[in-house]
Design a protein around this motif. Structure first.
Motif, short mmCIF file in Angstrom:
data_model
loop_
_atom_site.label_atom_id
_atom_site.label_comp_id
_atom_site.label_asym_id
_atom_site.label_seq_id
_atom_site.Cartn_x
_atom_site.Cartn_y
_atom_site.Cartn_z
N TYR A 126 0.76 -1.25 0.10
CA TYR A 126 -0.13 0.01 -0.07
C TYR A 126 0.96 1.18 -0.05
O TYR A 126 1.04 1.98 0.83
CB TYR A 126 -0.96 -0.03 1.13
CG TYR A 126 -2.09 -0.74 1.26
CD1 TYR A 126 -2.88 -0.88 -0.19
CD2 TYR A 126 -2.41 -1.71 2.11
CE1 TYR A 126 -3.89 -2.00 -0.42
CE2 TYR A 126 -3.72 -2.32 2.08
CZ TYR A 126 -4.49 -2.42 0.85
OH TYR A 126 -5.50 -3.39 0.66
N ASN A 127 1.52 1.45 -0.97
CA ASN A 127 2.50 2.54 -1.27
C ASN A 127 1.80 4.16 -1.20
O ASN A 127 2.63 5.06 -0.62
CB ASN A 127 3.23 2.37 -2.49
CG ASN A 127 2.24 2.34 -3.53
OD1 ASN A 127 1.66 1.30 -4.02
ND2 ASN A 127 2.12 3.44 -4.46
N GLN A 128 0.48 4.08 -1.38
CA GLN A 128 -0.13 5.42 -0.85
C GLN A 128 -0.13 5.74 0.35
O GLN A 128 -0.29 6.80 0.74
CB GLN A 128 -1.37 5.55 -1.50
CG GLN A 128 -1.27 5.75 -2.93
CD GLN A 128 -0.82 6.89 -3.69
OE1 GLN A 128 -1.31 8.07 -3.04
NE2 GLN A 128 0.06 6.76 -4.34
N ARG A 129 0.30 4.93 1.28
CA ARG A 129 0.19 5.13 2.71
C ARG A 129 1.73 5.85 3.12
O ARG A 129 1.61 6.46 3.92
CB ARG A 129 0.12 3.98 3.70
CG ARG A 129 -0.95 3.08 3.69
CD ARG A 129 -0.99 2.11 4.94
NE ARG A 129 -2.38 1.53 4.95
CZ ARG A 129 -2.69 0.34 5.65
NH1 ARG A 129 -1.85 0.52 6.76
NH2 ARG A 129 -3.91 -0.06 5.62
N THR A 130 2.61 6.04 2.02
CA THR A 130 3.81 6.87 2.22
C THR A 130 3.50 8.38 1.78
O THR A 130 4.43 9.05 1.71
CB THR A 130 4.82 6.20 1.37
OG1 THR A 130 4.82 6.39 -0.09
CG2 THR A 130 5.00 4.87 1.93
N HIS A 189 -6.01 1.30 -3.61
CA HIS A 189 -5.38 2.19 -2.80
C HIS A 189 -6.30 3.20 -1.97
O HIS A 189 -6.14 3.59 -1.04
CB HIS A 189 -4.41 3.17 -3.57
CG HIS A 189 -3.08 2.32 -3.96
ND1 HIS A 189 -2.27 1.61 -2.98
CD2 HIS A 189 -2.45 2.04 -5.15
CE1 HIS A 189 -1.27 1.14 -3.37
NE2 HIS A 189 -1.41 1.39 -4.79
N GLN A 190 -7.52 3.74 -2.76
CA GLN A 190 -8.44 4.58 -2.23
C GLN A 190 -9.15 3.97 -1.18
O GLN A 190 -9.60 4.51 -0.21
CB GLN A 190 -9.38 4.93 -3.42
CG GLN A 190 -8.60 6.06 -4.23
CD GLN A 190 -7.35 5.61 -5.01
OE1 GLN A 190 -7.41 4.78 -5.55
NE2 GLN A 190 -6.17 6.46 -5.09
N LEU A 191 -9.53 2.69 -1.34
CA LEU A 191 -10.43 1.94 -0.63
C LEU A 191 -9.52 1.67 0.86
O LEU A 191 -10.38 1.54 1.84
CB LEU A 191 -10.98 0.75 -1.02
CG LEU A 191 -11.96 0.86 -2.23
CD1 LEU A 191 -12.31 -0.54 -2.86
CD2 LEU A 191 -13.08 1.38 -1.76
N ASP A 192 -8.30 1.56 0.62
CA ASP A 192 -7.53 1.26 1.73
C ASP A 192 -7.45 2.72 2.65
O ASP A 192 -7.67 2.92 3.93
CB ASP A 192 -6.01 0.95 1.60
CG ASP A 192 -5.14 0.81 2.57
OD1 ASP A 192 -5.54 0.04 3.60
OD2 ASP A 192 -4.11 1.45 2.68
#
Length: 382
Positions: A126-130, A189-192
């Motif tokens: 989940y790279n968007q968490r960065t 990514h958005q759902l996460d």
């Protein structure tokens, strides 16, 4: 142990990208030592580009038992993620898995149980968490700056895909080939982030998924979902691959104001006093709380895939807390599954969902899938 020997499973677009930064030593403490891929042309690419120090395998079991790796990075098709991960855990290996965690939550729950039993490090890509924008949003919410969440709205429609994109592979946008459409391919990514930034899952979902609305495909390409939370808050998630130009706007409303992320900016409309306090004390007719528009400074840079891989390696070597624990992959998938199940049953769906019912509906879709009929694609093992 001062280095983690990593083996990549699957050398498609994502796996190739991971291989390139690993072979260039861009992740401290990591060493790419093996590739597992059944396609001869991709193995040939690996041989020519990754050097003699990387061993190549075309059999998963041989790869896992080779003794050349400490952990695996799974970059296979969606359906394979849980089964491959479970085998890796059984072999005593750490696992970093590409998103989504799988196609249906029953399968992913079994993967999570295998991870827990193994005691190994398990992370999701989940790279968007960065992304500093979403990290700051999570900080503002968790610190109480926004107050109690009242409403969440995410419009994410900038996923435009043409018919030629879907026609480029017979497995694309099919139930048997990918297990879904925009929700499982474009939106993981958005759902996460939707649930991660507020640390809250809905209690129930009512969704309207449209299948092949904009393109000649069998899966969903247009979705509008309404959710309710335990605290009384509500939310909306709108997504499609058929609009141009698209929008990406995440809006949170709370007791202390409103936060919007759009166009790479985070804006906080902050109330001087909470809406609840204002309502209890205001005695006039028309009026509303004083509001300040604040452009929140965002520090740091998005480290993306390399950042998650570095965190995975650091967790193995130094016990660093994971940015994206693998067990959390089931949350975003639960939202995706709930939206489909709500449409298929034409009803509200409570969370956690009825996993057996979802799998039954999915199996029915797979049986009539274009890939299944034309290419002999196997249905899921039940």
């Amino acid at each position: 142990m001062n280095k983690v020997r990593i083996g990549i499973i699957g050398l498609g677009n994502m796996g190739t990208g991971h291989a390139k930064y690993l072979i260039n030593n861009e992740v401290k403490g990591a060493e790419l030592t093996a590739i597992c891929e059944f396609r001869a042309d991709r193995l040939e690419w690996a041989k020519e580009n990754l050097g003699e120090g990387v061993q190549l395998f075309d059999n998963l079991d041989t790869f896992l038992a080779s003794g050349t790796i400490d952990g695996v990075l799974i970059a296979t098709p969606h359906y394979d993620h849980p089964e491959v991960a479970a085998k890796a855990f059984k072999a005593g290996l750490h696992v970093l898995c590409e998103k989504p965690a799988g196609v249906y939550t029953k399968q992913v729950r079994q993967m999570n149980e295998a991870a827990q039993a193994s005691g190994k490090v398990f992370s999701m890509m989940y790279n968007q968490r960065t992304n500093p924008l979403y990290k700051k949003l999570k900080d503002l919410v968790s610190s109480g700056e926004l107050g109690e969440i009242r409403r969440t709205n995410w419009i994410i429609t900038n996923w435009y895909r043409s018919q030629s994109y879907y026609d480029s592979g017979g497995w694309r946008a099919t139930w048997a080939g990918e297990g879904g459409g925009v929700l499982i391919n474009q939106d993981p990514h958005q759902l996460d982030l939707w649930q991660w930034t507020i640390d809250m899952m809905p209690k129930r979902v009512r969704a309207f998924c449209y299948f092949g609305k904009h393109r000649n495909i069998e899966v969903e390409d247009d979705v509008t979902a309404f959710v309710e939370y335990e605290n009384g808050a509500t939310g909306l998630f709108v997504t499609t691959t058929g609009e141009a130009p698209g929008t990406n706007r995440f809006e949170l409303s709370g007791d202390r104001g409103k936060i919007v992320i759009e166009d790479g900016k985070l804006t906080f409309w902050r109330l001087r006093v909470s809406e609840r306090e204002f309502n209890e004390t205001f005695k006039g007719g028309f009026g509303q709380p004083e509001c300040w528009k604040c452009e929140i400074p965002i520090e740091g840079q998005e480290t993306g895939h390399k950042g998650i891989t570095q965190n995975f390696v650091d967790a193995i070597l130094h016990g660093t807390p994971l940015v994206a624990p693998g067990e959390e992959g089931i949350k975003g998938l639960m939202l995706s599954n709930a939206m489909l199940l709500s449409t298929w049953t034409d009803n509200w769906v409570d969370l956690p969902i009825d996993e057996e019912l979802f799998e039954q509906h999915l199996q029915d879709k797979i049986k009539t899938s274009k890939v299944n009929k034309e290419a002999g694609f196997k249905t899921l093992d039940v």
